[in-house]
Scaffold this motif. Structure first.
Motif, PDB file in Angstrom:
ATOM      1  N   VAL A 118       0.851  -1.192   0.000  1.00  0.00           N
ATOM      2  CA  VAL A 118       0.000   0.000   0.000  1.00  0.00           C
ATOM      3  C   VAL A 118       0.885   1.241   0.000  1.00  0.00           C
ATOM      4  O   VAL A 118       1.790   1.369   0.832  1.00  0.00           O
ATOM      5  CB  VAL A 118      -0.932   0.022   1.230  1.00  0.00           C
ATOM      6  CG1 VAL A 118      -1.764   1.306   1.246  1.00  0.00           C
ATOM      7  CG2 VAL A 118      -1.830  -1.208   1.237  1.00  0.00           C
ATOM      8  N   ALA A 173      -8.215   0.823  -1.229  1.00  0.00           N
ATOM      9  CA  ALA A 173      -8.152   1.812  -2.304  1.00  0.00           C
ATOM     10  C   ALA A 173      -9.546   2.289  -2.693  1.00  0.00           C
ATOM     11  O   ALA A 173      -9.775   3.489  -2.914  1.00  0.00           O
ATOM     12  CB  ALA A 173      -7.433   1.219  -3.507  1.00  0.00           C
ATOM     13  N   ASN A 177     -10.141   6.237  -1.563  1.00  0.00           N
ATOM     14  CA  ASN A 177     -10.125   7.125  -2.726  1.00  0.00           C
ATOM     15  C   ASN A 177     -11.503   7.702  -3.047  1.00  0.00           C
ATOM     16  O   ASN A 177     -11.611   8.740  -3.696  1.00  0.00           O
ATOM     17  CB  ASN A 177      -9.575   6.390  -3.946  1.00  0.00           C
ATOM     18  CG  ASN A 177      -8.103   6.039  -3.795  1.00  0.00           C
ATOM     19  OD1 ASN A 177      -7.423   6.610  -2.941  1.00  0.00           O
ATOM     20  ND2 ASN A 177      -7.618   5.118  -4.604  1.00  0.00           N
ATOM     21  N   LYS A 184      -4.624   9.763  -1.145  1.00  0.00           N
ATOM     22  CA  LYS A 184      -5.004   8.767  -2.140  1.00  0.00           C
ATOM     23  C   LYS A 184      -4.221   7.494  -1.872  1.00  0.00           C
ATOM     24  O   LYS A 184      -3.114   7.531  -1.340  1.00  0.00           O
ATOM     25  CB  LYS A 184      -4.706   9.256  -3.554  1.00  0.00           C
ATOM     26  CG  LYS A 184      -5.603  10.383  -4.041  1.00  0.00           C
ATOM     27  CD  LYS A 184      -5.265  10.749  -5.479  1.00  0.00           C
ATOM     28  CE  LYS A 184      -6.182  11.859  -5.994  1.00  0.00           C
ATOM     29  NZ  LYS A 184      -5.848  12.226  -7.400  1.00  0.00           N
ATOM     30  N   VAL A 185      -4.815   6.355  -2.256  1.00  0.00           N
ATOM     31  CA  VAL A 185      -4.194   5.051  -2.004  1.00  0.00           C
ATOM     32  C   VAL A 185      -3.899   4.367  -3.332  1.00  0.00           C
ATOM     33  O   VAL A 185      -4.739   4.356  -4.239  1.00  0.00           O
ATOM     34  CB  VAL A 185      -5.109   4.161  -1.135  1.00  0.00           C
ATOM     35  CG1 VAL A 185      -4.515   2.761  -0.999  1.00  0.00           C
ATOM     36  CG2 VAL A 185      -5.325   4.790   0.231  1.00  0.00           C
ATOM     37  N   LYS A 186      -2.672   3.835  -3.407  1.00  0.00           N
ATOM     38  CA  LYS A 186      -2.305   2.983  -4.527  1.00  0.00           C
ATOM     39  C   LYS A 186      -2.005   1.604  -3.983  1.00  0.00           C
ATOM     40  O   LYS A 186      -1.232   1.447  -3.031  1.00  0.00           O
ATOM     41  CB  LYS A 186      -1.073   3.546  -5.252  1.00  0.00           C
ATOM     42  CG  LYS A 186      -1.334   4.862  -5.973  1.00  0.00           C
ATOM     43  CD  LYS A 186      -0.087   5.324  -6.713  1.00  0.00           C
ATOM     44  CE  LYS A 186      -0.348   6.637  -7.468  1.00  0.00           C
ATOM     45  NZ  LYS A 186       0.859   7.109  -8.192  1.00  0.00           N
ATOM     46  N   LEU A 187      -2.646   0.574  -4.607  1.00  0.00           N
ATOM     47  CA  LEU A 187      -2.505  -0.803  -4.138  1.00  0.00           C
ATOM     48  C   LEU A 187      -1.709  -1.593  -5.157  1.00  0.00           C
ATOM     49  O   LEU A 187      -2.002  -1.560  -6.352  1.00  0.00           O
ATOM     50  CB  LEU A 187      -3.886  -1.429  -3.936  1.00  0.00           C
ATOM     51  CG  LEU A 187      -3.963  -2.753  -3.178  1.00  0.00           C
ATOM     52  CD1 LEU A 187      -3.344  -2.626  -1.795  1.00  0.00           C
ATOM     53  CD2 LEU A 187      -5.406  -3.209  -3.078  1.00  0.00           C
TER      54      LEU A 187
END
Length: 521
Positions: A118, A173, A177, A184-187
């Motif tokens: 994450v 995410a 988001n 913001k989340v990036k998976l």
């Protein structure tokens, strides 16, 4: 006069017509240059450019950070305190700007096989955000869900419960988001990851988002010069009345071109502005660095044909010195630095141990491992007459400052200690005789001022600051009807003449030795 109307005993306080003078401070340095961070102690000064007082290296680190590769000011301040300095003002010159990229942090998984699946990004660049991962309770089989809190300046502003890494409605995410206004989340999960057989997925903890490194911006000579009104740069030191030495060690950082050469035009422009500031203030001296990498012939030609400084309020030192590299950057355990900061520390140490009237020379530089190039006696004979103070190694006697000259062509102001002694005396008299303003301009005032100055200058003579076998030979104070005629009194003036005979250093010690013939008795 008070009026007495009733019988009794009365006590009157009679002010003394003689005041005592305490010598003004002589060893307060000011450093202008680049620092790791901007101080945050003044909300009205977000860039931290106004002068700030520090009294130790620890205090400097708390305000401005530590050593940075390529920045000379931290190394110079460290050398100043190392060599005996105790009080300094710091003037930060901004040389970076925010990158406008989001702050980020990669959150680690509980299972090392997952790595950091994450990544959290801030929506607003540079926001002081942290995230907190907390384990959430669940009765269902499979991976345990977790909670995510978003903190802004340490205060919780958002919270998301029962999140998972698995696809679905509670995917981290998807949830964050869709609603968060802060992050913001990036998976990033590998295709072969088996979440079903894991119990705890994310590792609990607090994780601050890290802002990207700021972008460097070019610094012009005008930025170093600064503004008295805005309290920036060299001119910003006008509010620091007690400063007696000014150093600009990061001139080399700004004046170095991409190809490694030095912009000597900028070098001269900044040093000229520094000298002008010191002359205008009248109570401080510029401690100047020679450009790096110059041979004896090159520095002689630069001083005589390019720089052409002529000032009693500046002293120039050559060559650069090698010191330990505390930052350990670029694999270098040692680094060459401009000598001005260390020299200012020696000035302070000499003032403390001997007095401002002692030439700050023939003393070792603490922390100095070597010099950029050795100087011979014959080479110094070319540099000393034009006011270049050399730093030379003397074997078992260490590396010493072997010069005490200003950059003045006037022989009266040839020596650093003479100029600094007068600076101290003038400042002391200026500050210590304010009581005389608006007093009746008569014989009583003249005698009071005369006694005050005689006592102060007599003390200097007894300490060895003035030349002469008697006080009459060392100084005089004249304040009488001759210096204050009726016309001058009518204009509101009090004129006092003061003359002092400063001690000058024995720069050339000569022993004349002759052979004595034996004569038969």
């Amino acid at each position: 006069m008070p009026t007495y109307t009733a019988p009794g005993v009365y006590v009157e306080e009679v002010p003394s017509s003689q005041k005592s003078l305490s010598a003004a401070a002589t060893a307060i340095a000011a450093f202008v240059g680049f620092t790791e961070v901007a101080p945050t102690d003044d909300p009205s000064d977000p860039e931290g450019t106004k002068p700030r007082l520090v009294t130790s290296w620890t205090q400097f680190e708390e305000l401005y950070g530590g050593f940075v590769n390529g920045y000379m000011l931290p190394l110079s301040v460290y050398g100043y305190f190392q060599n005996g300095g105790s009080i300094a003002y710091i003037v930060r010159i901004p040389n970076t700007e925010p990158s406008n990229e989001p702050s980020t942090v990669a959150l680690p998984a509980a299972d090392r096989a997952l790595g950091t699946p994450v990544t959290i990004e801030s929506i607003d660049p540079g926001s002081p955000i942290s995230v907190v991962i907390r384990s959430a309770e669940s009765d269902e089989e499979g991976p345990s869900p977790f909670d995510l809190d978003v903190l802004l300046n340490g205060t919780q502003v958002e919270s998301f419960d029962n999140l998972t890494l698995s696809p679905g409605d509670r995917n981290i995410a998807t949830v964050v988001n869709a609603t968060s206004t802060k992050v913001k989340v990036k998976l990033d999960l590998k295709d072969d990851v088996d979440l079903a057989n894991m119990i705890e997925v994310m590792k609990p903890g607090t994780y601050p988002l890290v802002a990207p490194a700021p972008l460097p911006v070019p610094v012009t000579g005008k930025k170093f010069t600064g503004s008295e009104t805005a309290r920036t740069g060299i001119n910003g030191l006008s509010i620091a009345d007690e400063v007696t030495m000014v150093i600009v060690p990061d001139l080399v950082t700004a004046a170095t071109r991409p190809d490694g050469t030095i912009d000597l035009a900028m070098w001269k422009a900044v040093q000229t502005a520094l000298i002008g500031h010191c002359e205008l203030q009248g109570n401080r001296m510029a401690v100047l660095d020679a450009p790096p990498g110059m041979s004896v012939q090159q520095i002689k030609e630069w001083r005589s044909d390019v720089a052409m400084y002529d000032s009693a309020f500046a002293a120039l030192y050559y060559p650069w010195i090698k010191v330990e590299n505390p930052a350990g950057t670029n694999g270098q355990s040692e680094v060459f630095v401009p000598p001005s900061g260390h020299v200012a520390g020696v000035w302070a140490r000499t003032d403390d141990t001997r007095g401002v009237w002692k030439a700050p020379a023939n003393d070792t530089i603490r922390g100095c491992l070597d010099i950029e190039r050795p100087i011979t006696k014959n080479e110094q004979s070319l540099l000393n007459p034009i006011g270049i103070n050399c730093i030379r190694p003397f074997g078992t006697r260490g590396i010493r400052i072997w010069g005490a000259r200003t950059l003045s062509s006037d022989s009266d102001w040839r020596y650093v200690n003479v100029r600094r002694l007068f600076n101290m005396v003038e400042t002391t008299i200026l500050d210590g005789t304010q009581w005389a303003v608006f007093e009746p301009n008569d014989v009583g005032l003249w005698e009071g001022v005369t006694r005050t100055l005689n006592a102060f200058l007599g003390g200097l003579w007894q300490d060895g600051a003035l030349f002469g076998a008697s006080p009459e030979e060392a100084f005089y104070v004249k304040c009488d009807a001759e210096t204050n005629p009726p016309a001058s009194i009518d204009e509101g003036r009090l004129v006092v003449e003061v003359g002092i005979a400063p001690v000058k250093p024995a720069e050339f010690v000569i022993f004349r030795i002759s052979q004595q013939k034996q004569v038969a008795s």
